[in-house]
Every structure is written in structure tokens, then in C-alpha cells.
Design a protein around this motif. Structure first.
Motif, PDB file in Angstrom:
ATOM      1  N   LEU A 158       0.780  -1.285   0.072  1.00 20.98           N
ATOM      2  CA  LEU A 158      -0.062  -0.090   0.125  1.00 20.98           C
ATOM      3  C   LEU A 158       0.975   1.227  -0.188  1.00 20.98           C
ATOM      4  O   LEU A 158       0.751   2.265  -0.743  1.00 20.98           O
ATOM      5  CB  LEU A 158      -0.815  -0.129   1.164  1.00 20.98           C
ATOM      6  CG  LEU A 158      -2.126  -1.010   1.248  1.00 20.98           C
ATOM      7  CD1 LEU A 158      -2.783  -0.880   2.531  1.00 20.98           C
ATOM      8  CD2 LEU A 158      -3.240  -0.609  -0.078  1.00 20.98           C
ATOM      9  N   LEU A 159       2.199   1.279   0.549  1.00 23.55           N
ATOM     10  CA  LEU A 159       2.853   2.577   0.681  1.00 23.55           C
ATOM     11  C   LEU A 159       3.562   2.679  -0.560  1.00 23.55           C
ATOM     12  O   LEU A 159       4.242   3.407  -0.661  1.00 23.55           O
ATOM     13  CB  LEU A 159       3.925   2.309   1.810  1.00 23.55           C
ATOM     14  CG  LEU A 159       3.392   2.653   3.247  1.00 23.55           C
ATOM     15  CD1 LEU A 159       4.512   2.366   4.183  1.00 23.55           C
ATOM     16  CD2 LEU A 159       2.825   3.794   3.365  1.00 23.55           C
ATOM     17  N   ASP A 160       3.673   1.599  -1.512  1.00 23.35           N
ATOM     18  CA  ASP A 160       4.563   1.703  -2.677  1.00 23.35           C
ATOM     19  C   ASP A 160       3.806   2.349  -3.718  1.00 23.35           C
ATOM     20  O   ASP A 160       2.473   2.105  -4.298  1.00 23.35           O
ATOM     21  CB  ASP A 160       4.848   0.318  -3.262  1.00 23.35           C
ATOM     22  CG  ASP A 160       5.592   0.326  -4.575  1.00 23.35           C
ATOM     23  OD1 ASP A 160       5.798   1.099  -5.127  1.00 23.35           O
ATOM     24  OD2 ASP A 160       6.462  -0.726  -4.506  1.00 23.35           O
ATOM     25  N   GLN A 161       4.303   3.616  -3.943  1.00 28.92           N
ATOM     26  CA  GLN A 161       3.610   4.660  -4.986  1.00 28.92           C
ATOM     27  C   GLN A 161       3.238   4.111  -6.316  1.00 28.92           C
ATOM     28  O   GLN A 161       2.769   4.485  -7.188  1.00 28.92           O
ATOM     29  CB  GLN A 161       4.123   6.106  -4.688  1.00 28.92           C
ATOM     30  CG  GLN A 161       4.177   6.530  -3.639  1.00 28.92           C
ATOM     31  CD  GLN A 161       2.811   6.932  -2.912  1.00 28.92           C
ATOM     32  OE1 GLN A 161       2.186   7.750  -3.361  1.00 28.92           O
ATOM     33  NE2 GLN A 161       2.559   6.064  -1.826  1.00 28.92           N
ATOM     34  N   ARG A 162       4.064   2.966  -6.690  1.00 23.33           N
ATOM     35  CA  ARG A 162       3.903   2.404  -7.778  1.00 23.33           C
ATOM     36  C   ARG A 162       2.937   1.622  -7.990  1.00 23.33           C
ATOM     37  O   ARG A 162       2.402   1.347  -9.340  1.00 23.33           O
ATOM     38  CB  ARG A 162       5.447   1.666  -8.326  1.00 23.33           C
ATOM     39  CG  ARG A 162       6.598   2.508  -8.364  1.00 23.33           C
ATOM     40  CD  ARG A 162       7.660   1.566  -8.457  1.00 23.33           C
ATOM     41  NE  ARG A 162       7.913   0.841  -7.150  1.00 23.33           N
ATOM     42  CZ  ARG A 162       8.824  -0.284  -7.172  1.00 23.33           C
ATOM     43  NH1 ARG A 162       9.821  -0.277  -7.880  1.00 23.33           N
ATOM     44  NH2 ARG A 162       8.849  -0.827  -5.719  1.00 23.33           N
ATOM     45  N   ASN A 163       1.989   1.280  -7.025  1.00 23.27           N
ATOM     46  CA  ASN A 163       0.722   0.521  -6.964  1.00 23.27           C
ATOM     47  C   ASN A 163      -0.250   1.549  -6.908  1.00 23.27           C
ATOM     48  O   ASN A 163      -1.272   1.355  -7.921  1.00 23.27           O
ATOM     49  CB  ASN A 163       0.802  -0.396  -5.629  1.00 23.27           C
ATOM     50  CG  ASN A 163       1.964  -1.391  -5.769  1.00 23.27           C
ATOM     51  OD1 ASN A 163       2.192  -1.819  -6.945  1.00 23.27           O
ATOM     52  ND2 ASN A 163       2.353  -1.948  -4.671  1.00 23.27           N
ATOM     53  N   LEU A 164      -0.258   2.488  -6.114  1.00 20.15           N
ATOM     54  CA  LEU A 164      -1.403   3.340  -6.211  1.00 20.15           C
ATOM     55  C   LEU A 164      -0.773   4.654  -5.486  1.00 20.15           C
ATOM     56  O   LEU A 164      -0.075   4.492  -4.732  1.00 20.15           O
ATOM     57  CB  LEU A 164      -2.611   3.272  -5.544  1.00 20.15           C
ATOM     58  CG  LEU A 164      -2.770   2.752  -4.027  1.00 20.15           C
ATOM     59  CD1 LEU A 164      -4.294   2.093  -3.761  1.00 20.15           C
ATOM     60  CD2 LEU A 164      -2.146   1.163  -3.818  1.00 20.15           C
ATOM     61  N   ALA A 165      -0.971   5.768  -6.068  1.00 16.42           N
ATOM     62  CA  ALA A 165      -0.258   7.244  -5.503  1.00 16.42           C
ATOM     63  C   ALA A 165      -1.047   7.861  -4.592  1.00 16.42           C
ATOM     64  O   ALA A 165      -2.158   8.181  -4.952  1.00 16.42           O
ATOM     65  CB  ALA A 165       0.185   7.941  -6.691  1.00 16.42           C
ATOM     66  N   GLY A 166      -0.501   8.118  -3.501  1.00 18.00           N
ATOM     67  CA  GLY A 166      -1.334   9.026  -2.470  1.00 18.00           C
ATOM     68  C   GLY A 166      -1.349   8.625  -1.266  1.00 18.00           C
ATOM     69  O   GLY A 166      -1.364   9.074  -0.073  1.00 18.00           O
ATOM     70  N   ILE A 167      -1.172   7.078  -0.823  1.00 23.07           N
ATOM     71  CA  ILE A 167      -1.471   6.614   0.473  1.00 23.07           C
ATOM     72  C   ILE A 167       0.013   6.784   1.231  1.00 23.07           C
ATOM     73  O   ILE A 167       0.954   6.619   0.578  1.00 23.07           O
ATOM     74  CB  ILE A 167      -1.769   5.168   0.451  1.00 23.07           C
ATOM     75  CG1 ILE A 167      -3.210   4.955   0.061  1.00 23.07           C
ATOM     76  CG2 ILE A 167      -1.329   4.321   1.663  1.00 23.07           C
ATOM     77  CD1 ILE A 167      -3.796   3.370   0.118  1.00 23.07           C
ATOM     78  N   GLY A 168      -0.109   7.417   2.382  1.00 23.71           N
ATOM     79  CA  GLY A 168       1.164   7.295   3.439  1.00 23.71           C
ATOM     80  C   GLY A 168       0.635   6.485   4.690  1.00 23.71           C
ATOM     81  O   GLY A 168      -0.127   5.589   4.691  1.00 23.71           O
ATOM     82  N   ASN A 169       1.373   6.706   5.756  1.00 27.57           N
ATOM     83  CA  ASN A 169       1.533   5.742   6.797  1.00 27.57           C
ATOM     84  C   ASN A 169       0.274   6.198   7.366  1.00 27.57           C
ATOM     85  O   ASN A 169      -0.441   4.886   7.802  1.00 27.57           O
ATOM     86  CB  ASN A 169       2.657   6.322   7.730  1.00 27.57           C
ATOM     87  CG  ASN A 169       3.115   4.928   8.524  1.00 27.57           C
ATOM     88  OD1 ASN A 169       3.350   3.992   7.816  1.00 27.57           O
ATOM     89  ND2 ASN A 169       3.800   5.145   9.676  1.00 27.57           N
ATOM     90  N   LEU A 170      -0.575   6.992   7.619  1.00 27.84           N
ATOM     91  CA  LEU A 170      -1.802   7.142   8.122  1.00 27.84           C
ATOM     92  C   LEU A 170      -2.957   6.314   7.591  1.00 27.84           C
ATOM     93  O   LEU A 170      -3.555   5.656   8.128  1.00 27.84           O
ATOM     94  CB  LEU A 170      -2.342   8.724   8.237  1.00 27.84           C
ATOM     95  CG  LEU A 170      -3.554   9.058   9.013  1.00 27.84           C
ATOM     96  CD1 LEU A 170      -3.336  10.540   9.419  1.00 27.84           C
ATOM     97  CD2 LEU A 170      -4.974   8.841   8.037  1.00 27.84           C
ATOM     98  N   TYR A 171      -3.111   6.530   6.330  1.00 20.94           N
ATOM     99  CA  TYR A 171      -4.126   5.786   5.715  1.00 20.94           C
ATOM    100  C   TYR A 171      -3.876   4.321   5.258  1.00 20.94           C
ATOM    101  O   TYR A 171      -4.812   3.631   5.551  1.00 20.94           O
ATOM    102  CB  TYR A 171      -4.453   6.708   4.159  1.00 20.94           C
ATOM    103  CG  TYR A 171      -4.977   7.849   4.238  1.00 20.94           C
ATOM    104  CD1 TYR A 171      -6.566   7.911   4.703  1.00 20.94           C
ATOM    105  CD2 TYR A 171      -4.282   8.893   4.091  1.00 20.94           C
ATOM    106  CE1 TYR A 171      -7.128   8.927   4.673  1.00 20.94           C
ATOM    107  CE2 TYR A 171      -5.245  10.387   4.066  1.00 20.94           C
ATOM    108  CZ  TYR A 171      -6.547  10.225   4.428  1.00 20.94           C
ATOM    109  OH  TYR A 171      -6.889  11.330   4.444  1.00 20.94           O
ATOM    110  N   LYS A 172      -2.470   4.005   5.257  1.00 24.58           N
ATOM    111  CA  LYS A 172      -2.105   2.547   5.291  1.00 24.58           C
ATOM    112  C   LYS A 172      -2.631   2.015   6.714  1.00 24.58           C
ATOM    113  O   LYS A 172      -3.509   0.875   6.483  1.00 24.58           O
ATOM    114  CB  LYS A 172      -0.564   2.355   5.235  1.00 24.58           C
ATOM    115  CG  LYS A 172      -0.380   0.918   5.389  1.00 24.58           C
ATOM    116  CD  LYS A 172       1.306   0.678   5.923  1.00 24.58           C
ATOM    117  CE  LYS A 172       1.372   1.235   7.485  1.00 24.58           C
ATOM    118  NZ  LYS A 172       2.790   1.236   7.993  1.00 24.58           N
ATOM    119  N   ALA A 173      -2.615   2.459   7.720  1.00 28.86           N
ATOM    120  CA  ALA A 173      -2.725   1.848   8.969  1.00 28.86           C
ATOM    121  C   ALA A 173      -4.202   1.987   9.172  1.00 28.86           C
ATOM    122  O   ALA A 173      -5.099   1.050   9.596  1.00 28.86           O
ATOM    123  CB  ALA A 173      -2.187   2.612  10.306  1.00 28.86           C
TER     124      ALA A 173
END
Length: 270
Positions: A158-173
Motif C-alpha cells: 500500500l505504501l508503494d506509490q508504484r501501485n497506487l499514488a497518495g497513500i502514506g502511513n496514516l491511511y495505510k494503518a
């Protein structure tokens, strides 16, 4: 690190301040751009893609180029009225100032600052996955990219921006908690990747236009998140103590509820 919604909001602030205006002066304070002069260039558009900011500039008859920046952990753009004191950040962190008739846009501690022909923006963002905040959002492509490495922990994917761009640590968790998925679940074992991708898209877009990010629906201080930055506190759902761990591909902190996000045993072999 600012996430996709924060960068989208920043792009809107810059749009309100300088979009449609011709720059009267520019001041770059990074060696590689120190001699660049953008006076006379029209700010045609302020846009974002994932965590990247794109100021698209034009000049007659047919010249177009893009000023690209990345905020990373501590970058920021601020806007001021002409003659107003540039407060809020130390002066030594200024990397660029763009002067327009009605406003001045000042970039503090920006990263990856670069100028490229607009037609060549792909050199800077072409490797990224679909933009969660973009008009061209493609959930099917995001799912395909996440599933391409089925043995990868979903928190890293989820954190890999090559998969989808915009998720950081907050939204990952928060996405993992709301879907009841343990952070170390392999991407190929996530029960419903399309639903996870859809939830990420809805969460980020629900915070458009405001600086307070909430995934719980509450804007009250201390009530905005389910698990993010709540290590050692009780889960809002079950009362179990929220845990945290630092590591993974990005060496980032992960928050989760051991009860609501249990480790799921691998299915027995044939």
C-alpha cells in the motif's frame, strides 16, 4: 509525511493564489536552478498527482513547462500577499519564491525540485500507480498492481506509490484496520483487494478541502483516527491495546489492533 489529500489541498491553495497570473519574478535557492528566471511565464495550472505537486507554466507562442516539487516529510508551500512578511518557517528553509501580482508562493524545504517540459512530465511521475485523488482514478489498475506481487506484505504494498499514488502511513494503518486485515498479510491473501482499494479512495477523497484528516468521521481532537499514532491505547472497537512496530520495505511505523486485525494462518497445503 503529507499524504495525497494534503498535497491535493496544497495544490488548490497555490491555484487560488497564483493560477492564471503571470509571474513577475522568481527566486530559486537550490544550486541546480539558481539561474532560472520564470518572470513572464503564466501559471496555467496547479495540480497534484499522488504526493507530487505540479505547477504547469506556459509562455507564448507554444512553450510549456512544469515546476515539480515533492513535500516528503517536512516540505510545505505557503502563500502571502505582496509585501507581507514570510512567516511560519525559517528563512533558511526557503527553496523557491514565485512572485505574481496578487500573491507570492514560497516553497519551504521542498524536495525533488525540478523543471521539465510539460510534455515530459512522465519522466517524473510516469512510474506511479493510479492517483487516488485524480479524475482519472483507475481502481482496476490499482488492484492489478497490488496483486502483481502476491507474497508481499500488504502494508508495504500500500505504501508503494508504484501501485497506487497518495497513500502514506496514516491511511495505510487506517485502511488495514477498517478492513480487518493484519499488516503482514500477503497481498495475495487479502480477502477483497478491490474493496480495500475502494475504501482507500473514499477515505482520501472524504478529506478534500480540509486540513484535519479523519477516518472515524469525528473532527474532535484525539478522535480522528482508529489506530494511527494510538499505540498503547485501547482500540475504539474492542478495547485491546493498539500495538506498533517499525520496519518493512520503507522502515515505517505500523499501528494495528491484534484482535481486530488477527494474523490469519496460511491455508493447508495440498
Amino acid at each position: 509525511m503529507p499524504e495525497g489529500d494534503t498535497v491535493w489541498n496544497t495544490a488548490r491553495v497555490l491555484a487560488d493564489a497564483i493560477e492564471g497570473q503571470v509571474l513577475t519574478r522568481s527566486d530559486f535557492r537550490v544550486p541546480k536552478l539558481a539561474t532560472v528566471d520564470l518572470s513572464g511565464w503564466l501559471v496555467a495550472q496547479s495540480a497534484s498527482y499522488g504526493k507530487h505537486l505540479l505547477l504547469r507554466l506556459t509562455r507564448e507562442p507554444d512553450r510549456a513547462m512544469t515546476l515539480h516539487s515533492h513535500l516528503r516529510m517536512d516540505g510545505a508551500w505557503r502563500t502571502y500577499k505582496p509585501g507581507e512578511r514570510w512567516t511560519g518557517r525559517p528563512a533558511h528553509l526557503i527553496r523557491v519564491a514565485l512572485h505574481a501580482p496578487a500573491s507570492v508562493a514560497v516553497g519551504f524545504h521542498l524536495h525533488e525540485l525540478a523543471i521539465v517540459p510539460t510534455a515530459e512530465e512522465h519522466r517524473l511521475i510516469g512510474h506511479l500507480g493510479p492517483d487516488l485523488m485524480g479524475d482519472g482514478w483507475d481502481p482496476a489498475e490499482a488492484v492489478t498492481r497490488l496483486a502483481a506481487r502476491p507474497d508481499r506484505p500488504i502494508a508495504d504494498a500500500l505504501l508503494d506509490q508504484r501501485n497506487l499514488a497518495g497513500i502514506g502511513n496514516l491511511y495505510k494503518a487506517e485502511v488495514l484496520f477498517l478492513r480487518g486485515v493484519n499488516p503482514w498479510t500477503e497481498a495475495g491473501a487479502v480477502p477483497d483487494l478491490p474493496a480495500m482499494v475502494d475504501l482507500a479512495h473514499r477515505l482520501l477523497n472524504s478529506n478534500r478541502g480540509r486540513w484535519t484528516q479523519t477516518t472515524t468521521g469525528s473532527l474532535r481532537r484525539g478522535e480522528t483516527n482508529w489506530v494511527f499514532e494510538r499505540a498503547g491505547r485501547q482500540c475504539r472497537r474492542c478495547g485491546t491495546t493498539i500495538e506498533r512496530w517499525t520496519g518493512g520495505d520503507h522502515d515505517r511505523i505500523t499501528y494495528w489492533c491484534p484482535h481486530c486485525q488477527p494474523v490469519v494462518p496460511a491455508p493447508p497445503g495440498p
